[in-house]
Write a protein that holds these residues in place. Structure first.
Motif, PDB file in Angstrom:
ATOM      1  N   ALA A   7       0.841  -1.200   0.000  1.00 47.59           N
ATOM      2  CA  ALA A   7       0.000   0.000   0.000  1.00 47.59           C
ATOM      3  C   ALA A   7       0.874   1.246   0.000  1.00 47.59           C
ATOM      4  N   PRO A  56      -2.828   5.734   5.694  1.00 48.41           N
ATOM      5  CA  PRO A  56      -3.008   4.279   5.804  1.00 48.41           C
ATOM      6  C   PRO A  56      -4.362   3.842   5.258  1.00 48.41           C
ATOM      7  N   LYS A  57      -4.393   2.611   4.734  1.00 54.60           N
ATOM      8  CA  LYS A  57      -5.638   2.058   4.210  1.00 54.60           C
ATOM      9  C   LYS A  57      -6.598   1.738   5.347  1.00 54.60           C
ATOM     10  N   SER A  86      -6.901  -3.007   5.582  1.00 56.65           N
ATOM     11  CA  SER A  86      -5.544  -3.387   5.184  1.00 56.65           C
ATOM     12  C   SER A  86      -5.469  -4.671   4.372  1.00 56.65           C
ATOM     13  N   ASP A  87      -6.473  -5.539   4.465  1.00 54.21           N
ATOM     14  CA  ASP A  87      -6.433  -6.799   3.726  1.00 54.21           C
ATOM     15  C   ASP A  87      -7.052  -6.710   2.327  1.00 54.21           C
TER      16      ASP A  87
END
Length: 140
Positions: free
Chosen positions: A54, A84-85, A88-89
């Protein structure tokens, strides 16, 4: 982070949740009896970071419209900070919209392009085309 696609349309709208709606798809021809002619166009670029880490940091986004003879009709650049996302997955995605008022003074093919430049100097560029044609008796 890379460009997945670019979309040229007549405009866009945002709802209360921030969802983006494209208006007037497939409007890449401007028919005009006379020149110059003024028109509004929107560009939407879709970004994605699937199959790579990412991206976090500053991204420079540039939009440009170049006339058939190579003159710059419009150019805009902005910096966007990517944090940040949220999930995250999942692959990170996003859309960057821009609206442009264009004063077109030539018949022919105009190149509408978008470029993203990341802090590590990776560059992605994508283009779409706008066609300005002579059409006696028709308004653009």
């Amino acid at each position: 982070m890379r460009i997945k696609w670019i979309l040229l349309c007549e405009g866009f709208g945002l709802d209360s949740k921030g969802a983006l709606t494209a208006i007037g798809l497939n409007q890449n021809v401007v028919a005009s009896e006379t020149l110059p002619v003024q028109t509004k166009r929107a560009i939407i670029i879709r970004l994605i970071d699937e199959n790579e880490p990412a991206y976090q940091g500053v991204m420079t986004i540039s939009f440009s419209v170049i006339s058939p003879t190579g003159k710059v009709v419009s150019a805009n650049t902005a910096n966007v900070s990517i944090g940040p996302k949220k999930f995250s997955d999942l692959p990170g995605t996003g859309e960057i919209p821009a609206e442009l008022i264009l004063n077109l003074s030539e018949y022919g093919t105009y190149r509408v392009s978008a470029e993203i430049r990341l802090e590590d100097d990776r560059v992605e560029t994508v283009a779409e085309y706008l066609y300005v044609v002579s059409s006696p008796g028709l308004a653009s």
